[in-house]
Scaffold this motif. Structure first.
Motif, PDB file in Angstrom:
ATOM      1  N   HIS A  63      17.653 120.015  51.769  1.00 42.90           N
ATOM      2  CA  HIS A  63      16.793 120.810  50.690  1.00 42.90           C
ATOM      3  C   HIS A  63      17.231 120.821  49.311  1.00 42.90           C
ATOM      4  O   HIS A  63      16.797 121.067  48.079  1.00 42.90           O
ATOM      5  CB  HIS A  63      16.505 122.107  51.153  1.00 42.90           C
ATOM      6  N   MET A 123       7.946 112.679  44.616  1.00 43.55           N
ATOM      7  CA  MET A 123       8.917 113.295  45.643  1.00 43.55           C
ATOM      8  C   MET A 123       9.663 114.199  44.542  1.00 43.55           C
ATOM      9  O   MET A 123      10.131 115.371  44.922  1.00 43.55           O
ATOM     10  CB  MET A 123      10.266 112.308  45.862  1.00 43.55           C
TER      11      MET A 123
ATOM     12  N   HIS B  42       8.685 111.762  53.838  1.00 45.13           N
ATOM     13  CA  HIS B  42       9.397 111.873  52.502  1.00 45.13           C
ATOM     14  C   HIS B  42       8.675 111.876  51.153  1.00 45.13           C
ATOM     15  O   HIS B  42       8.961 112.558  50.416  1.00 45.13           O
ATOM     16  CB  HIS B  42      10.374 110.735  52.314  1.00 45.13           C
ATOM     17  N   VAL B  43       7.552 111.337  51.224  1.00 45.05           N
ATOM     18  CA  VAL B  43       6.898 111.275  49.977  1.00 45.05           C
ATOM     19  C   VAL B  43       5.731 112.316  49.770  1.00 45.05           C
ATOM     20  O   VAL B  43       5.476 112.982  48.649  1.00 45.05           O
ATOM     21  CB  VAL B  43       6.263 109.663  49.565  1.00 45.05           C
ATOM     22  N   GLN B  45       5.066 114.779  51.370  1.00 45.40           N
ATOM     23  CA  GLN B  45       5.176 116.315  51.530  1.00 45.40           C
ATOM     24  C   GLN B  45       6.683 116.297  51.049  1.00 45.40           C
ATOM     25  O   GLN B  45       7.596 115.667  51.281  1.00 45.40           O
ATOM     26  CB  GLN B  45       5.001 116.698  52.801  1.00 45.40           C
ATOM     27  N   PRO B  46       7.119 117.971  50.808  1.00 44.61           N
ATOM     28  CA  PRO B  46       8.399 118.047  50.386  1.00 44.61           C
ATOM     29  C   PRO B  46       9.206 118.158  51.778  1.00 44.61           C
ATOM     30  O   PRO B  46       8.661 118.496  52.942  1.00 44.61           O
ATOM     31  CB  PRO B  46       8.653 119.364  49.762  1.00 44.61           C
ATOM     32  N   ILE B  47      10.494 117.672  51.693  1.00 46.04           N
ATOM     33  CA  ILE B  47      11.385 117.580  53.037  1.00 46.04           C
ATOM     34  C   ILE B  47      11.580 118.901  53.824  1.00 46.04           C
ATOM     35  O   ILE B  47      11.715 118.912  54.886  1.00 46.04           O
ATOM     36  CB  ILE B  47      12.580 116.765  52.656  1.00 46.04           C
ATOM     37  N   GLU B  48      11.385 120.124  52.905  1.00 46.19           N
ATOM     38  CA  GLU B  48      11.536 121.388  53.344  1.00 46.19           C
ATOM     39  C   GLU B  48      10.552 121.697  54.609  1.00 46.19           C
ATOM     40  O   GLU B  48      10.843 122.654  55.309  1.00 46.19           O
ATOM     41  CB  GLU B  48      11.218 122.459  52.234  1.00 46.19           C
ATOM     42  N   VAL B  50      10.074 119.436  56.939  1.00 40.45           N
ATOM     43  CA  VAL B  50      10.316 118.784  58.081  1.00 40.45           C
ATOM     44  C   VAL B  50      11.550 119.888  58.796  1.00 40.45           C
ATOM     45  O   VAL B  50      12.631 119.689  58.406  1.00 40.45           O
ATOM     46  CB  VAL B  50      10.925 117.647  57.756  1.00 40.45           C
TER      47      VAL B  50
END
Lengths: 129, 129
Positions: A63, A123, B42-43, B45-48, B50
């Motif tokens: 994050h 992103m 990854h693109v 949605q934000p990686i937060e 996951v």
């Protein structure tokens, strides 16, 4: 004594940027970068087997904004490697592929920009709101 | 002259042919599977997002478990074989080449088992996901 240095110089001299050598060198560098991340990614995902607190604590690293930048780089590595891999396959399978490899590299670079720039924007945009 | 008595023709195997074919076929499949994976995870949605609950919800469906398993198998073996080819090219000492290639497949096998077992055996705890 200086055999390593001579070999290094000879190696760079060989990579004169002719005949798709830069395309191939980039293909290798991007591939090595991707496989290195995949090794880490197998390990981080395996932590899901240890329960929510372990997994969520460790993946909180992703994050971080700097790590998000590395993630954007990773997406770029994959897009280049995928498109150039397609170019290599066309060179292999199409009789006249090798004659058009330079033009096809131009197409690879163009498609790379078309796919990568919007991806990078999507992103990173949430961080600037 | 071909095949003189002093330098007998090396016993040929089809290994490199199969390796070449595997890289082309797995590469074509990965082009689709991996770009979809990156787009979803990854693109778009934000990686937060996951986190443990996200993975548990995703792996509630056998379809996504199989998807991730195929992606892991094809991607990891494609990557390891790519590293092998790069090492064949760039490592000139036969001893180091053999040692590092053996190490590559050993580490590769261990990580493949770790990755596959978590996809197979993961069970969401009651109430999560």
């Amino acid at each position: 004594m200086s055999s390593f240095r001579w070999r290094t110089i000879a190696w760079f001299a060989w990579y004169r940027g002719q005949s798709g050598q830069w395309a191939q060198l980039l293909h290798r560098i991007t591939g090595l970068g991707i496989v290195f991340f995949l090794g880490l990614h197998i390990l981080d995902t395996s932590l899901v087997g240890f329960g929510p607190s372990v997994y969520n604590t460790v993946t909180a690293i992703y994050h971080n904004f700097v790590v998000r930048l590395l993630e954007v780089v990773l997406v770029g590595l994959v897009i280049y490697h995928a498109l150039n891999g397609l170019r290599v396959t066309v060179i292999d399978l199409w009789d006249e592929g090798a004659l058009y490899q330079a033009q096809m590299w131009g197409v690879v670079i163009l498609l790379f920009l078309v796919l990568f720039l919007p991806s990078a924007f999507l992103m990173l945009a949430p961080y600037f709101r | 002259m071909l095949g003189s008595a002093s330098s007998p023709r090396p016993r040929t195997t089809n290994f490199e042919l199969w390796s070449w074919l595997f890289m082309r076929v797995s590469g074509a499949l990965l082009l689709i599977l991996l770009l979809i994976h990156l787009a979803i995870m990854h693109v778009t949605q934000p990686i937060e997002n996951v986190n443990f609950a996200f993975v548990a919800a995703r792996w509630a469906s056998p379809l996504w478990r199989w998807y991730d398993l195929v992606l892991l198998g094809l991607g990891w073996v494609h990557g390891l074989n790519g590293v092998r080819v790069v090492m064949d090219d760039w490592i000139h000492s036969p001893g180091w080449r053999l040692t590092l290639t053996a190490l590559l497949w050993l580490i590769g096998f261990i990580l493949l088992v770790i990755g596959a077992q978590v996809i197979f055996s993961f069970q969401a705890p009651a109430g999560a996901g």
